[in-house]
Design an enzyme around this catalytic site. Structure first.
Site, PDB file in Angstrom:
ATOM      1  N   ASP A  13       0.808  -1.231   0.000  1.00 54.08           N
ATOM      2  CA  ASP A  13       0.000   0.000   0.000  1.00 54.08           C
ATOM      3  C   ASP A  13       0.836   1.274   0.000  1.00 54.08           C
ATOM      4  OD1 ASP A  13      -2.300  -1.589   0.105  1.00 54.08           O
ATOM      5  OD2 ASP A  13      -2.226  -1.659   2.291  1.00 54.08           O
ATOM      6  N   LYS A  16       1.961   2.133  -4.998  1.00 59.36           N
ATOM      7  CA  LYS A  16       2.519   1.553  -6.240  1.00 59.36           C
ATOM      8  C   LYS A  16       1.611   1.822  -7.433  1.00 59.36           C
ATOM      9  CE  LYS A  16       2.472  -2.426  -4.275  1.00 59.36           C
ATOM     10  NZ  LYS A  16       2.098  -2.062  -2.884  1.00 59.36           N
ATOM     11  N   GLY A  40      -4.533  -4.218  -3.853  1.00 57.23           N
ATOM     12  CA  GLY A  40      -5.544  -3.200  -4.142  1.00 57.23           C
ATOM     13  C   GLY A  40      -4.793  -1.936  -4.482  1.00 57.23           C
ATOM     14  N   HIS A  41      -4.813  -1.559  -5.735  1.00 63.72           N
ATOM     15  CA  HIS A  41      -4.055  -0.393  -6.184  1.00 63.72           C
ATOM     16  C   HIS A  41      -5.039   0.698  -6.597  1.00 63.72           C
ATOM     17  CE1 HIS A  41      -0.509  -3.284  -7.279  1.00 63.72           C
ATOM     18  NE2 HIS A  41      -0.841  -3.315  -6.015  1.00 63.72           N
ATOM     19  N   GLN A 223       1.976  -5.948  -3.216  1.00 64.68           N
ATOM     20  CA  GLN A 223       2.424  -6.089  -1.825  1.00 64.68           C
ATOM     21  C   GLN A 223       3.743  -5.309  -1.601  1.00 64.68           C
ATOM     22  OE1 GLN A 223       1.413  -9.508  -3.326  1.00 64.68           O
ATOM     23  NE2 GLN A 223      -0.540  -8.565  -2.884  1.00 64.68           N
TER      24      GLN A 223
HETATM   25  P1  GDP Z   1      -0.701   0.385  -3.534  1.00 66.61           P
HETATM   26  O1  GDP Z   1      -1.340  -0.871  -3.100  1.00 66.61           O
HETATM   27  O2  GDP Z   1       0.768   0.409  -3.242  1.00 66.61           O
HETATM   28  O3  GDP Z   1      -1.006   0.735  -4.956  1.00 66.61           O
HETATM   29  O4  GDP Z   1      -1.318   1.541  -2.629  1.00 66.61           O
HETATM   30  P2  GDP Z   1      -2.889   1.744  -2.313  1.00 66.61           P
HETATM   31  O5  GDP Z   1      -3.561   2.193  -3.546  1.00 66.61           O
HETATM   32  O6  GDP Z   1      -3.431   0.535  -1.626  1.00 66.61           O
HETATM   33  O7  GDP Z   1      -2.822   2.883  -1.214  1.00 66.61           O
HETATM   34  C1  GDP Z   1      -2.282   4.122  -1.479  1.00 66.61           C
HETATM   35  C2  GDP Z   1      -3.383   5.195  -1.331  1.00 66.61           C
HETATM   36  O8  GDP Z   1      -2.779   6.470  -1.222  1.00 66.61           O
HETATM   37  C3  GDP Z   1      -4.318   5.291  -2.517  1.00 66.61           C
HETATM   38  O9  GDP Z   1      -5.599   5.643  -2.061  1.00 66.61           O
HETATM   39  C4  GDP Z   1      -3.731   6.419  -3.365  1.00 66.61           C
HETATM   40  O10 GDP Z   1      -4.697   7.113  -4.139  1.00 66.61           O
HETATM   41  C5  GDP Z   1      -3.193   7.322  -2.295  1.00 66.61           C
HETATM   42  N1  GDP Z   1      -1.990   8.081  -2.646  1.00 66.61           N
HETATM   43  C6  GDP Z   1      -0.942   7.708  -3.435  1.00 66.61           C
HETATM   44  N2  GDP Z   1       0.019   8.644  -3.425  1.00 66.61           N
HETATM   45  C7  GDP Z   1      -0.423   9.635  -2.626  1.00 66.61           C
HETATM   46  C8  GDP Z   1       0.150  10.880  -2.160  1.00 66.61           C
HETATM   47  O11 GDP Z   1       1.262  11.253  -2.503  1.00 66.61           O
HETATM   48  N3  GDP Z   1      -0.612  11.622  -1.298  1.00 66.61           N
HETATM   49  C9  GDP Z   1      -1.845  11.227  -0.880  1.00 66.61           C
HETATM   50  N4  GDP Z   1      -2.495  12.010  -0.031  1.00 66.61           N
HETATM   51  N5  GDP Z   1      -2.413  10.070  -1.294  1.00 66.61           N
HETATM   52  C10 GDP Z   1      -1.702   9.277  -2.125  1.00 66.61           C
HETATM   53  P1  IMO Z   2      -0.922  -4.104  -2.288  1.00 63.89           P
HETATM   54  O1  IMO Z   2      -0.485  -4.639  -3.611  1.00 63.89           O
HETATM   55  C1  IMO Z   2      -0.962  -4.593   2.042  1.00 63.89           C
HETATM   56  C2  IMO Z   2      -1.096  -8.702   3.578  1.00 63.89           C
HETATM   57  C3  IMO Z   2      -2.346  -9.152   4.303  1.00 63.89           C
HETATM   58  C4  IMO Z   2      -1.726 -10.129   5.285  1.00 63.89           C
HETATM   59  C5  IMO Z   2      -0.640 -10.797   4.460  1.00 63.89           C
HETATM   60  C6  IMO Z   2      -1.058 -12.111   3.810  1.00 63.89           C
HETATM   61  O2  IMO Z   2      -2.198  -3.363  -2.305  1.00 63.89           O
HETATM   62  O3  IMO Z   2       0.202  -3.375  -1.618  1.00 63.89           O
HETATM   63  P2  IMO Z   2      -2.690 -12.765   1.815  1.00 63.89           P
HETATM   64  O4  IMO Z   2      -4.125 -12.479   1.569  1.00 63.89           O
HETATM   65  O5  IMO Z   2      -1.764 -12.280   0.751  1.00 63.89           O
HETATM   66  O6  IMO Z   2      -2.425 -14.222   2.141  1.00 63.89           O
HETATM   67  O7  IMO Z   2      -2.304 -11.966   3.162  1.00 63.89           O
HETATM   68  O8  IMO Z   2      -0.301  -9.873   3.440  1.00 63.89           O
HETATM   69  N1  IMO Z   2      -1.316  -8.168   2.215  1.00 63.89           N
HETATM   70  C7  IMO Z   2      -1.224  -6.864   1.905  1.00 63.89           C
HETATM   71  N2  IMO Z   2      -1.016  -5.780   2.676  1.00 63.89           N
HETATM   72  N3  IMO Z   2      -1.083  -4.445   0.710  1.00 63.89           N
HETATM   73  C8  IMO Z   2      -1.259  -5.528  -0.089  1.00 63.89           C
HETATM   74  O9  IMO Z   2      -1.237  -5.442  -1.433  1.00 63.89           O
HETATM   75  C9  IMO Z   2      -1.387  -6.807   0.503  1.00 63.89           C
HETATM   76  N4  IMO Z   2      -1.601  -8.049   0.026  1.00 63.89           N
HETATM   77  C10 IMO Z   2      -1.533  -8.869   1.084  1.00 63.89           C
HETATM   78  O10 IMO Z   2      -2.978  -8.081   4.952  1.00 63.89           O
HETATM   79  O11 IMO Z   2      -1.094  -9.441   6.327  1.00 63.89           O
HETATM   80 MG    MG Z   3      -2.862  -1.512  -1.856  1.00 66.60          MG
END
Ligand code: GDP
Ligand code: IMO
Ligand code: MG
Length: 427
Positions: A13, A16, A40-41, A223
């Site tokens: 999270d 990415k 979840g991106h 991840q």
């Molecule tokens: P990922 O799994 O690595 O793609 O990250 P996620 O999408 O799960 O979580 C990142 C969250 O932060 C998302 O809701 C993005 O829209 C948001 N985000 C990304 N970069 C920034 C930033 O520089 N500032 C803020 N405020 N939000 C951001």
């Molecule tokens: P993105 O790509 C954050 C965590 C779960 C749990 C562990 C194992 O959005 O960064 P699983 O369902 O893979 O067997 O769970 O890994 N986990 C993540 N945490 N971002 C993710 O993906 C994750 N995908 C799995 O919360 O701790």
């Molecule tokens: Mg994510």
């Protein structure tokens, strides 16, 4: 030829999706190479928000080729749902290709993931319960069903029948659950196969041809490094390899083809799921960061655990992935804090530790050694170059790079494409 691998440098999270979307403008191909819909991106384009779980974040550029490599595990129901919801929003998904060799997630994987977590009780991993772990178990046990089988009804029938015999015995005899009906499952998954057949391809060939033709290929990790099966906080990890080495395996390219490796890190840290987390915050400060950063899981909606930037963990990510650059996200979230702490090392029973420990017993006893940084009050979400940032923000970023041991190529100050500061061009 340019192959850029983008990985999470923390616990997932990191942003990415946002950084992939930003870099995808210059990429001809975007490739996911591991994980599944545990990811979840979230990507924001204009006033629209997209939550992608399987399809690479490059899909939001019309005509972009987006590939799911052999290292990804595919839940066809989720993938079809994602395709449909993108089509409804007029996003062109014709550039999607799925590896023939990618493994398929079945409902018994999801159910076994949930049941296993329930059985573990207090020692649960905190998985996303999407069946990812059980699907990788079947892959390693050499009983997995691949995309190439999904589109061949006869193969699917033979393999599904064999697997259901085993899974039903576990479901019935160990968990007292209802059996899964073979005919029903075969009909459902054959229909998924028919729907997805047009996307199934030899993705390694496509990627290697693109690289030979001098095209730009971006590999989007899911991840994060500390969730890596080998290098993460085992057993509180994912069941794949979110680290850079996996890009070769999960995409089917040789290591010498990789040009640059970028590690995405937040300017602080978060974690979802269980497991030790030395810089974790509690109370009002944690709530404040969670609120400011909207730190709730994109996949499960769980509140993310929040903490300070952990320099030991990110330095470890620099080493494990051979990171050339960092992309530092969510700097804007820290605006308004009077002081910001940056962890430079750990103290364990009076001793200073500078390297991320393998033992969870040690890690859970580690106390962070913090450097205190003065915060800044300004709203930085409109900053478009390094010089636009307040001096305290600049100094903080410089320390992140110095402590982690890698220069910063990108700084993100908001979720929109425009809210990105480029220090070094990556393509
Ligand atoms: P990922 O799994 O690595 O793609 O990250 P996620 O999408 O799960 O979580 C990142 C969250 O932060 C998302 O809701 C993005 O829209 C948001 N985000 C990304 N970069 C920034 C930033 O520089 N500032 C803020 N405020 N939000 C951001
Ligand atoms: P993105 O790509 C954050 C965590 C779960 C749990 C562990 C194992 O959005 O960064 P699983 O369902 O893979 O067997 O769970 O890994 N986990 C993540 N945490 N971002 C993710 O993906 C994750 N995908 C799995 O919360 O701790
Ligand atoms: Mg994510």
């Amino acid at each position: 030829m340019a192959a850029v691998v983008l990985v999470g440098a923390q616990w997932g999270d990191e942003g990415k999706g946002k950084v992939t979307d930003f870099l995808a403008e210059k990429a001809d191909l975007v490739v996911r190479y591991q994980g599944g819909n545990n990811a979840g991106h979230t990507v924001v384009v204009g006033d629209q928000e997209f939550r992608l779980h399987l399809i690479p974040s490059g899909i939001l550029y019309p005509g972009r080729f987006c590939l799911l490599g052999s290292g990804v595990v595919i839940d066809p129901e989720v993938l079809i749902g994602e395709l449909d919801s993108l089509s409804k929003r007029d996003i062109d998904t014709s550039g999607l290709r799925i590896s023939q060799r990618a493994h398929v997630i079945f409902p018994y994987h999801r159910r076994l993931d949930q049941l296993d977590e329930e059985r573990k009780g207090n020692s649960k991993i905190g998985t996303t319960c999407r069946g990812i772990g059980p699907a990788y178990i079947d892959k390693s046990a050499r009983i997995g069903i691949r995309m190439i089988d999904l589109i061949d009804r006869e193969e699917l029938a033979v393999k599904l029948e064999r697997n259901l015999r085993e899974k039903n015995s576990i479901l019935e005899n160990i968990y007292g659950e209802k059996k899964i009906d073979f005919e029903e499952m075969l009909a459902l998954y054959s229909s998924y196969g028919e729907r997805l057949e047009r996307y199934v391809a030899d993705t390694s060939l496509i990627i290697n041809d693109a690289l030979s033709a001098g095209k730009n290929v971006l590999f989007e990790g899911a991840q994060g490094t500390l969730l890596d099966l080998d290098h993460g906080t085992y057993p509180f990890v994912a069941s794949s390899h979110p680290t850079a080495g996996a890009a070769c395996l999960g995409a089917g390219i040789g290591p010498a083809k990789i040009g640059r490796v970028i590690g995405v890190t937040k300017a602080y840290s978060t974690r979802v799921g269980e497991g030790p987390y030395p810089t974790e915050l509690a109370g009002e400060l944690c709530e404040c960061i969670r609120r400011q950063g909207c730190e709730y899981g994109t996949t499960t909606g769980r509140p993310r655990r929040c903490g300070w930037f952990d320099g030991v963990a990110v330095r470890y990510a620099v080493r494990i992935n051979g990171l050339d650059y960092l992309a530092v996200t969510k700097l804007d979230v820290l605006s308004g804090l009077e002081k910001i702490m940056l962890c430079t090392g750990y103290r364990y029973r009076g001793e200073i530790i500078n390297e991320f420990p393998a033992s969870l017993k040690v890690l859970s006893e580690c106390e962070p050694i913090y450097e205190e940084h003065p915060g800044w009050a300004e709203d930085i979400s409109t900053a478009r170059c390094f010089e636009d940032l307040p001096v305290n923000a600049r100094r903080y970023l410089e320390r992140i790079s110095a402590v982690a041991g890698a220069p910063t190529a990108l700084i993100s100050v908001g979720s929109k494409r425009s809210q990105t500061i480029v220090m070094t061009e990556l393509f």
